[in-house]
Enzyme design. Structure first.
Site, short mmCIF file in Angstrom:
data_model
loop_
_atom_site.label_atom_id
_atom_site.label_comp_id
_atom_site.label_asym_id
_atom_site.label_seq_id
_atom_site.Cartn_x
_atom_site.Cartn_y
_atom_site.Cartn_z
N ALA A 68 38.71 -41.63 -52.88
CA ALA A 68 37.59 -42.42 -53.57
C ALA A 68 38.04 -42.83 -54.95
CB ALA A 68 36.41 -41.41 -53.34
N ALA A 113 39.11 -40.66 -59.79
CA ALA A 113 39.42 -40.93 -58.39
C ALA A 113 39.54 -39.17 -57.97
CB ALA A 113 40.78 -41.36 -57.93
N LYS A 114 39.37 -39.40 -56.50
CA LYS A 114 39.55 -38.10 -56.01
C LYS A 114 39.85 -38.40 -54.44
CE LYS A 114 38.73 -33.95 -57.37
NZ LYS A 114 39.48 -33.13 -58.49
N GLY A 115 40.55 -37.33 -53.83
CA GLY A 115 40.85 -37.60 -52.42
C GLY A 115 41.53 -36.26 -51.75
N ASP A 154 45.40 -30.32 -56.70
CA ASP A 154 43.84 -29.88 -56.47
C ASP A 154 43.71 -28.80 -55.37
OD1 ASP A 154 41.00 -29.77 -55.73
OD2 ASP A 154 40.84 -31.49 -57.12
#
Length: 424
Positions: A68, A113-115, A154
């Site tokens: 995202a 962002a993050k995924g 993460d």
């Protein structure tokens, strides 16, 4: 029927729901164009990819991956990459929004962002994890890059994961591109102090909050939920600075000593996973009980949604410093505000990770590595600047620390959108 109703009432809100509610609260304090607020409620893009993996036994499994990308008005997208069975598009969207606010609060030239991949990394061999990472890098290659989107470690990923990801990307680009990810080993362009930085920033902000509310560190009791990278490093720094850390926990439960724990002797999750409860301490308590201990400072540094409508009335700490992302639901926030508990938000407290990631990105661009001493000095300076900026809004507007942090972040993002305009 009543038990079903209670279960529904306590169903945790998604990260995206929480982020949108927090955005609206901040917007109410500012004169910001409504169109900008509506844009910030949604990500610029969300990429969903299939990630095939050849298992060690020769079978092929297909995993789902997401990335995202929320907002890039202030710079390239930036955010973590997690391997966890609970990864969803909605979670990645919410966390990417938090990263946008976090970068803006710290005044970093990044957007959020993050995924991640929907997988349990504990069920992968090291070789399978490497193959999964390399294929995921290839599936995302058109959407990432040192000036486009820069992943970082993460949950379920680490420096080695970032090394594989960077290598896979570089092989396809035909040249070494260390700046495509941060959180790498220092030997291939990573920054010293990156792994410890989120916990170190939590400790710095805890120290500043205690000073602000006149709690001398030597007389302050602290309970920390989670003894992974964030919790352990926060505990070690606070212990070194004289605070009285009385409780820490891992997934199996917590240890508690009202006279203070010897933090230096407790193995971190990296040193010995799930070893906290094997350490000799006067009392064992559950993770839920830790949140309700009679302490001055509570640091939830494990997972999201642990402070909820059901337990917020029982929190006895005077100050809560969020080490995890999204540990407090909206309702819990409101309850603790009513009770006069000062909640220092994650987008300020644990922002050391993305701040040192920014330092790493600069080092990669310039091909010049900083010393650990310089990294820690720069981190201290950046955290104090951010703290002072948020504190100014708290005092000027008489709002909560969370609202103040969002006001700082949203002001910067809105100003950037206003300056750049809308194309075409």
């Amino acid at each position: 029927m009543s038990s079903t109703g209670k279960q529904k009432e306590e169903e945790p809100e998604t990260a995206a729901e929480t982020a949108r509610r927090q955005l609206e609260r901040a917007a109410a304090h500012l004169d910001v164009d409504r169109g900008i607020i509506d844009r910030l409620k949604h990500p610029d893009q969300v990429h969903r990819v299939s990630v095939p993996l050849k298992r060690d036994d020769g079978e092929t499994d297909i995993f789902t991956g997401y990335r995202a990308q929320h907002d890039s008005v202030r710079g390239p997208f930036k955010g973590g990459m997690r391997y966890h069975p609970g990864v969803t598009e909605e979670e990645c969207t919410g966390l990417s929004m938090w990263m946008t606010w976090k970068c803006a609060v710290m005044n970093l030239p990044f957007g959020g962002a993050k995924g991640g991949v929907v997988v349990n990394p504990k069920e992968l061999s090291s070789e399978e994890k490497e193959r999964l990472t390399r294929r995921f890098a290839e599936e995302l290659r058109d959407f990432i890059g040192p000036m486009r989107d820069i992943p970082a470690p993460d949950m379920g990923t680490d420096a080695q994961t970032m090394a594989w990801f960077m290598d896979a990307y570089s092989m396809q680009e035909g040249e070494t591109q260390p700046g495509v990810v941060t959180g790498k080993p220092p030997v291939i362009g990573g920054s010293y102090g990156r792994e410890e930085s989120p916990g170190r920033s939590v400790a710095i902000i805890t120290r500043e909050a205690c000073e602000y509310y006149d709690y001398p560190l030597s007389d302050t009791t602290v309970a920390i939920q989670g003894f992974g990278s964030v919790g352990a490093n926060a505990a070690l720094s606070l212990h070194e600075w004289g605070a009285n850390v009385v409780a820490v926990s891992d997934v199996n439960g917590a240890i508690y000593d009202p006279d203070g724990l010897n933090i230096d002797e407790i193995p971190t999750h990296e040193e010995e996973p799930e070893a906290v409860t094997t350490f000799d301490a006067p009392q064992r308590v559950s993770n839920d009980e830790l949140l309700e201990l009679d302490v001055d400072v509570l640091i939830p540094a494990a997972i999201g949604n642990v402070l909820t409508e059901s337990n917020a009335p029982e929190v006895k700490a005077d100050i809560v410093v969020e080490g995890a992302n999204g540990p407090t639901t909206t309702t819990a926030d409101e309850i603790m505000e009513t009770r006069g508990i000062h909640v220092i938000p994650d987008i300020l407290a644990n922002a050391g990770g993305v701040t040192v990631s920014y330092f790493e990105w600069l080092q990669d661009i310039n091909r010049r590595q900083w010393s650990l001493e310089r990294v820690n000095e720069e981190l201290e300076s950046e955290m104090l600047d951010a703290w002072n900026g948020v504190r100014t809004e708290v005092e000027k507007r008489d709002v909560t620390w969370r609202d103040a942090a969002y006001i700082v972040g949203l002001s910067r993002i809105a100003e950037a959108h206003q300056a750049r305009g809308l194309w075409p």
